[in-house]
Design an enzyme around this catalytic site. Structure first.
Site, PDB file in Angstrom:
ATOM      1  N   LYS A  22      -2.481   0.155   5.132  1.00 44.62           N
ATOM      2  CA  LYS A  22      -3.012   1.154   4.377  1.00 44.62           C
ATOM      3  C   LYS A  22      -2.775   2.542   5.534  1.00 44.62           C
ATOM      4  CE  LYS A  22      -6.613  -0.637   1.463  1.00 44.62           C
ATOM      5  NZ  LYS A  22      -6.474  -0.225   0.080  1.00 44.62           N
ATOM      6  N   GLU A  58     -17.159  -1.504  -3.898  1.00 43.33           N
ATOM      7  CA  GLU A  58     -16.248  -1.534  -5.217  1.00 43.33           C
ATOM      8  C   GLU A  58     -17.289  -1.411  -6.372  1.00 43.33           C
ATOM      9  OE1 GLU A  58     -12.628  -3.913  -4.887  1.00 43.33           O
ATOM     10  OE2 GLU A  58     -14.240  -5.350  -3.865  1.00 43.33           O
ATOM     11  N   LYS A  97     -19.523  -5.897  -4.747  1.00 51.35           N
ATOM     12  CA  LYS A  97     -18.808  -5.654  -6.275  1.00 51.35           C
ATOM     13  C   LYS A  97     -20.079  -5.026  -6.957  1.00 51.35           C
ATOM     14  CE  LYS A  97     -15.256  -8.107  -5.645  1.00 51.35           C
ATOM     15  NZ  LYS A  97     -13.928  -7.394  -5.615  1.00 51.35           N
ATOM     16  N   LYS A 118      -4.286 -14.010   2.228  1.00 55.10           N
ATOM     17  CA  LYS A 118      -5.573 -14.401   2.515  1.00 55.10           C
ATOM     18  C   LYS A 118      -6.020 -15.194   1.214  1.00 55.10           C
ATOM     19  CE  LYS A 118      -8.833 -11.648   1.507  1.00 55.10           C
ATOM     20  NZ  LYS A 118      -9.131 -11.404   0.177  1.00 55.10           N
ATOM     21  N   HIS A 150     -10.879  -7.798   5.948  1.00 52.30           N
ATOM     22  CA  HIS A 150     -10.665  -6.330   5.862  1.00 52.30           C
ATOM     23  C   HIS A 150     -11.672  -5.625   6.897  1.00 52.30           C
ATOM     24  CE1 HIS A 150      -8.229  -7.353   2.472  1.00 52.30           C
ATOM     25  NE2 HIS A 150      -9.149  -7.144   1.645  1.00 52.30           N
ATOM     26  N   ASP A 209     -14.286 -13.108   1.327  1.00 53.50           N
ATOM     27  CA  ASP A 209     -13.347 -12.251   0.548  1.00 53.50           C
ATOM     28  C   ASP A 209     -13.013 -11.139   1.191  1.00 53.50           C
ATOM     29  OD1 ASP A 209     -11.458 -11.757  -1.562  1.00 53.50           O
ATOM     30  OD2 ASP A 209     -13.153 -10.373  -2.622  1.00 53.50           O
ATOM     31  N   HIS A 250      -3.906  -6.582   3.670  1.00 50.32           N
ATOM     32  CA  HIS A 250      -3.239  -5.335   2.891  1.00 50.32           C
ATOM     33  C   HIS A 250      -3.852  -4.297   3.612  1.00 50.32           C
ATOM     34  CE1 HIS A 250      -6.459  -5.681   0.024  1.00 50.32           C
ATOM     35  NE2 HIS A 250      -6.146  -4.543  -0.288  1.00 50.32           N
TER      36      HIS A 250
HETATM   37  C1  BG6 Z   1      -9.036  -8.184  -2.086  1.00 52.04           C
HETATM   38  C2  BG6 Z   1     -10.020  -8.868  -2.277  1.00 52.04           C
HETATM   39  O1  BG6 Z   1      -8.455  -8.807  -0.873  1.00 52.04           O
HETATM   40  O2  BG6 Z   1      -9.327  -6.806  -1.583  1.00 52.04           O
HETATM   41  C3  BG6 Z   1     -10.679  -8.137  -3.689  1.00 52.04           C
HETATM   42  O3  BG6 Z   1     -10.024 -10.271  -2.502  1.00 52.04           O
HETATM   43  C4  BG6 Z   1     -11.091  -6.632  -3.223  1.00 52.04           C
HETATM   44  O4  BG6 Z   1     -11.878  -8.903  -4.033  1.00 52.04           O
HETATM   45  C5  BG6 Z   1      -9.646  -6.173  -2.780  1.00 52.04           C
HETATM   46  O5  BG6 Z   1     -11.176  -6.065  -4.571  1.00 52.04           O
HETATM   47  C6  BG6 Z   1      -9.949  -4.597  -2.291  1.00 52.04           C
HETATM   48  O6  BG6 Z   1      -8.722  -4.070  -1.974  1.00 52.04           O
HETATM   49  P1  BG6 Z   1      -8.549  -2.470  -2.107  1.00 52.04           P
HETATM   50  O7  BG6 Z   1      -7.177  -2.286  -1.599  1.00 52.04           O
HETATM   51  O8  BG6 Z   1      -8.528  -2.051  -3.679  1.00 52.04           O
HETATM   52  O9  BG6 Z   1      -9.716  -1.910  -1.480  1.00 52.04           O
END
Ligand code: BG6
Length: 513
Positions: free
Chosen positions: A212, A246, A366, A178, A271, A266, A208
């Protein structure tokens, strides 16, 4: 009053079975990583391949070929990857001696992938490596470059005959990171450019989150049990909250990328909307790639953006400076007058029979107060309040929470009577904690997804129509936001207070631990 855990489920742990997923030598593809000197390769991809290899999923002799623009001696690349394993592999590898047998599978090839000239050299190099390693010549290309190079790389691989047609004895697959496009129009264009070179079955668009363990467990929970699924609908559910929060900011290195991207592109486009489609989809007839993705697509296609002023259903925020924390506008690579959102909250609706009228609240940001990814299903209060004549207050209605990060768990809250002569109601929890029950380290999302791509199983990857449908939603929000300012929030909080307006007609509040 805070809910108290009163019980925990016990799980039977099946013996680990790598053999069913083991890839035989004659089926093993050469893994070619474009953008191999970047962050993703060192932090995620090489550690994932290492763990699959040490876990017995891959044959002993493999070839992982890093491709990047910089000239670099192969040995230097190998020792960089050893360092990366030390820092980022969940299993670590202890010392350099343990790393040596693995990194002898790693190769490096410098290529300016923006021009077409060097692709002939790459083809020759891959053929030489395959001959030397005794590998059959199947290929898994992994595009971990900036997204503007995706189409060009695939076109050059196609013209250089490095991608075999679908159904050929030699298999070629491409994993694409992505962001897949920047908006609906660019995603559609990218899809058509790629499909001019290869078939949909050969394309693995990665998110990703789908790798999980606890995300996959939502499917197990919903469709492997009979008592919860009948409640997943507008009759019983008040609203659903999806949070991807986050505590990190730009981490000193992501400002430039992020400033062009923002929270909506993002995290929400991929996600968060993938989580929404998994929690809301109908059971597929079979857990396979086509039927699972058909069901997810129907959900995304049914998502409606509410009518009415955008501030009532979508909030965008940006973090300011805080004690010891740079404000977003002072981050490296960020324009000093940027209006890019580092926080987004949405109230969406899924216009189908199951979910009509149920708000789906999504938020991500963030520099928030806690790192937490979860889906909370907030049920309605009982239709009548049997205890009201006793003057008893009902606590918050039942909540079912799928916690994806940081401590993977599923919990269900319900009301109970605390001991004593008085009759009161108090919320308590039934808690299933993944780590405590299975007492086994969870594999990383990238391990699962790389193995699936090598095996040709695209169930946990995004199909072109899903990606486009998600962009339709996100591009609609961007359009609605175009005259909307960005709300500021302090680091270490739960984001702009305006987000509270999105939930004020629902049972309860945002879940802010
Ligand atoms: C990524 C984003 O796809 O996912 C990031 O680009 C983000 O900004 C991350 O921090 C979060 O992934 P995870 O697995 O840490 O929740």
């Amino acid at each position: 009053m805070a809910a108290q855990p009163i019980t925990s489920f016990k799980g039977e742990v099946p013996a680990a079975d790598a053999s069913r997923f083991h890839i035989a030598k004659e089926s093993m593809a050469t893994i070619v990583i474009f953008g191999a000197t970047g962050d993703l390769a060192g932090r995620k991809l090489i550690p994932a391949i290492y763990n699959l290899w040490t876990g017995g999923f891959l044959p002993e002799r493999i070839a992982v070929v890093g491709v990047a623009r910089r000239d670099k001696p192969e040995n230097e690349f190998r020792s960089d990857m050893c360092e990366a394993l030390k820092k980022f592999s969940r299993t670590g590898h202890g010392d350099d001696d343990a790393c040596t047998p693995f990194v002898s599978n790693i190769f490096y090839h410098a290529l300016n992938f923006t021009s077409e000239d060097g692709y002939g050299g790459l083809a020759q190099r891959l053929a030489d490596i395959e001959k030397q390693r005794g590998l059959p010549g199947h290929r898994l290309y992994y595009l971990a470059t900036a997204s503007e190079f995706f189409a060009h790389i695939i076109q050059c691989l196609g013209r250089g005959r490095m991608i075999h047609p679908d159904g050929d004895a030699l298999r070629s697959r491409v994993v694409i990171e992505k962001p897949f496009g920047h908006d609906l129009a660019s995603a559609q264009e990218l899809n058509s450019q790629i499909r001019a070179v290869m078939a949909e079955d050969q394309i693995f668009r990665i998110d990703h989150y789908l790798g999980k363990e606890t995300v996959q467990n939502i499917l197990a929970f919903r469709f492997g049990n009979s008592i919860f699924e009948p409640l997943f609908n507008q009759k019983y559910v008040d609203h659903v909250q999806i949070t991807v929060a986050e505590t990190v900011g730009m981490e000193g290195r992501r400002g430039e990328f992020y400033d062009k991207t923002g929270a909506l592109r993002d995290v929400v486009q991929n996600h968060a909307l993938q989580l929404l489609s998994i929690v809301a989809m109908e059971p597929p007839a079979t857990f396979n790639a086509k039927e699972t993705r058909d069901e997810k697509l129907k959900v995304l296609n049914s998502v409606d953006l509410p009518d009415g002023p955008v501030g009532e259903w979508a909030v965008r925020g940006q973090y300011t400076e805080g004690p010891g924390i740079k404000g977003y506008l002072s981050e490296d690579g960020v324009a000093p007058d940027s209006t890019t959102e580092t926080y987004a909250a949405l109230r969406l609706y899924i216009d189908n029979w199951r979910w009509a009228g149920v708000p789906f609240l999504i938020r991500t940001g963030k520099q928030l107060k806690a790192r937490m990814t979860e889906i909370a299903i907030q049920f309605k209060q009982p239709p009548t309040h049997y205890f009201k004549r006793l003057g008893v207050e009902l606590p918050q209605a039942n909540t079912l929470v799928f916690r994806i990060q940081p401590d993977e768990a599923i919990s269900l809250s319900f009301s109970a009577k605390p001991p004593g002569m008085d009759f009161q109601l108090q919320p308590v929890d039934m808690d299933f904690n993944y780590g405590r029950t299975f007492q086994r380290e969870l594999s990383e999302a990238y391990e699962r997804l790389l193995l699936d791509a090598l095996r040709g199983d695209s169930t946990l990857f995004m199909r072109s129509d899903e990606v486009e449908s998600a962009w339709r939603i996100v591009s609609g929000v961007h359009e609605a936001w175009k005259d909307q300012g960005v709300e500021l929030y302090r680091p270490g909080t739960w984001g702009p207070s305006a987000a509270n307006n999105l939930i004020d007609t629902c049972e309860g509040k945002w879940r802010n631990p």
